[in-house]
Design a protein around this motif. Structure first.
Motif, PDB file in Angstrom:
ATOM      1  N   UNK A  12      22.373  33.017 -22.378  1.00  0.00           N
ATOM      2  CA  UNK A  12      22.173  32.004 -21.335  1.00  0.00           C
ATOM      3  C   UNK A  12      22.086  32.651 -19.950  1.00  0.00           C
ATOM      4  N   UNK A  13      23.023  33.557 -19.673  1.00  0.00           N
ATOM      5  CA  UNK A  13      23.046  34.223 -18.373  1.00  0.00           C
ATOM      6  C   UNK A  13      21.739  34.976 -18.128  1.00  0.00           C
ATOM      7  N   UNK A  14      21.267  35.682 -19.165  1.00  0.00           N
ATOM      8  CA  UNK A  14      20.049  36.485 -19.010  1.00  0.00           C
ATOM      9  C   UNK A  14      18.810  35.600 -18.860  1.00  0.00           C
ATOM     10  N   UNK A  15      18.774  34.485 -19.576  1.00  0.00           N
ATOM     11  CA  UNK A  15      17.637  33.572 -19.442  1.00  0.00           C
ATOM     12  C   UNK A  15      17.567  33.009 -18.025  1.00  0.00           C
ATOM     13  N   UNK A  16      18.719  32.621 -17.488  1.00  0.00           N
ATOM     14  CA  UNK A  16      18.759  32.091 -16.118  1.00  0.00           C
ATOM     15  C   UNK A  16      18.343  33.158 -15.108  1.00  0.00           C
ATOM     16  N   UNK A  17      18.782  34.385 -15.349  1.00  0.00           N
ATOM     17  CA  UNK A  17      18.441  35.496 -14.448  1.00  0.00           C
ATOM     18  C   UNK A  17      16.933  35.747 -14.447  1.00  0.00           C
ATOM     19  N   UNK A  18      16.330  35.742 -15.637  1.00  0.00           N
ATOM     20  CA  UNK A  18      14.890  35.985 -15.720  1.00  0.00           C
ATOM     21  C   UNK A  18      14.117  34.826 -15.068  1.00  0.00           C
ATOM     22  N   UNK A  19      14.626  33.600 -15.183  1.00  0.00           N
ATOM     23  CA  UNK A  19      14.010  32.479 -14.468  1.00  0.00           C
ATOM     24  C   UNK A  19      13.980  32.734 -12.965  1.00  0.00           C
ATOM     25  N   UNK A  37      14.879  31.521 -25.640  1.00  0.00           N
ATOM     26  CA  UNK A  37      15.376  32.636 -26.459  1.00  0.00           C
ATOM     27  C   UNK A  37      15.843  32.083 -27.802  1.00  0.00           C
ATOM     28  N   UNK A  38      15.762  32.947 -28.803  1.00  0.00           N
ATOM     29  CA  UNK A  38      16.230  32.553 -30.132  1.00  0.00           C
ATOM     30  C   UNK A  38      17.747  32.734 -30.194  1.00  0.00           C
ATOM     31  N   UNK A  56      18.125  27.192 -12.065  1.00  0.00           N
ATOM     32  CA  UNK A  56      18.815  26.494 -13.154  1.00  0.00           C
ATOM     33  C   UNK A  56      20.238  27.015 -13.320  1.00  0.00           C
ATOM     34  N   UNK A  57      21.071  26.143 -13.882  1.00  0.00           N
ATOM     35  CA  UNK A  57      22.411  26.563 -14.291  1.00  0.00           C
ATOM     36  C   UNK A  57      22.527  26.393 -15.795  1.00  0.00           C
ATOM     37  N   UNK A  58      23.552  26.997 -16.363  1.00  0.00           N
ATOM     38  CA  UNK A  58      23.673  27.028 -17.823  1.00  0.00           C
ATOM     39  C   UNK A  58      23.633  25.633 -18.435  1.00  0.00           C
ATOM     40  N   UNK A 171      14.512  38.440 -23.782  1.00  0.00           N
ATOM     41  CA  UNK A 171      13.920  37.743 -22.633  1.00  0.00           C
ATOM     42  C   UNK A 171      13.400  38.734 -21.580  1.00  0.00           C
ATOM     43  N   UNK A 172      14.097  39.865 -21.414  1.00  0.00           N
ATOM     44  CA  UNK A 172      13.614  40.849 -20.437  1.00  0.00           C
ATOM     45  C   UNK A 172      12.295  41.473 -20.907  1.00  0.00           C
ATOM     46  N   UNK A 173      12.193  41.684 -22.204  1.00  0.00           N
ATOM     47  CA  UNK A 173      10.980  42.248 -22.795  1.00  0.00           C
ATOM     48  C   UNK A 173       9.786  41.309 -22.566  1.00  0.00           C
ATOM     49  N   UNK A 174       9.982  40.026 -22.815  1.00  0.00           N
ATOM     50  CA  UNK A 174       8.916  39.043 -22.582  1.00  0.00           C
ATOM     51  C   UNK A 174       8.571  38.985 -21.097  1.00  0.00           C
TER      52      UNK A 174
END
Ligand SMILES: [Zn+2]
Length: 200
Positions: A12-19, A37-38, A56-58, A171-174
């Motif tokens: 969740x943290x990484x998805x928000x960061x990439x956003x 993310x899966x 966004x937030x978690x 998510x970082x790879x994408x």
């Protein structure tokens, strides 16, 4: 709220960061784009519809199963959810999916000019072949069907007159693939401008 494992909290943290990265780098504007993310147990963590993905937030994220049924979260899932789910259903290696409207990539598509992906071997190796997906309305079953045919091997897709989709192990790879795809298009814009001035 359902308790989350440490690994889900990290995802969740990484998805928000990439956003945030996407918004800060101009790869999305306003409420554009969506990221997922899966998770384990056949679920997917997805951004909500109609929100700026840079802020966004978690609690804003939605958990869905591979049929798109909401498992957790109060928000409405992204309208492009079916493209994300198709990638996870058809590709066991895919751990993350990003859709965005990167400026130069979309401009090339609107102009009907194909990108030249091979000028830099490093970029070519990182992104792989770029697949163009014909135009169908956003969120439509027809667009999902086109993706299902195109998804087999490649990891970067240009949606005609619309945007781009990139896949990754995480998510970082994408994100890296999306950023490099847009960089490729920006370099070609500059190249064409400079070349025209040199001639003129
Ligand atoms: Zn879109």
């Amino acid at each position: 709220m359902v308790s989350q494992s440490a690994s889900e909290q990290d995802l969740r943290r990484r998805l928000l960061e990439v956003g945030r990265w996407m918004w800060e780098r101009g790869l999305i504007a306003g409420s554009e784009g969506n990221l997922s993310v899966r998770l384990g147990e056949g679920n997917v963590l997805l951004t909500p519809a109609g929100r700026n993905k840079g802020r966004l937030e978690s609690n804003d994220l939605v958990t869905v199963d591979l049929k798109g049924r909401v498992v957790a979260g109060d928000a409405r899932p992204s309208s492009e959810i079916q493209i994300h789910l198709a990638a996870y259903r058809l590709r066991a290696d895919v751990g993350a999916v990003i859709h965005a409207h990167p400026c130069a990539v979309v401009a090339y598509s609107l102009a009907g000019v194909a990108l030249v992906p091979t000028f830099n071997p490093e970029v070519g190796a990182a992104i792989g072949p770029i697949t163009e997906v014909a135009y169908e309305a956003a969120g439509s079953a027809a667009l999902t069907a086109l993706f299902e045919k195109a998804l087999a091997h490649n990891n970067a897709f240009i949606m005609a007159r619309h945007g781009a989709v990139t896949l990754g192990n995480d998510i970082e790879h994408a994100f890296d693939r999306l950023e490099m795809l847009e960089q490729l298009a920006r370099i070609q814009v500059m190249t064409q401008v400079i070349a025209q001035r040199a001639i003129g």
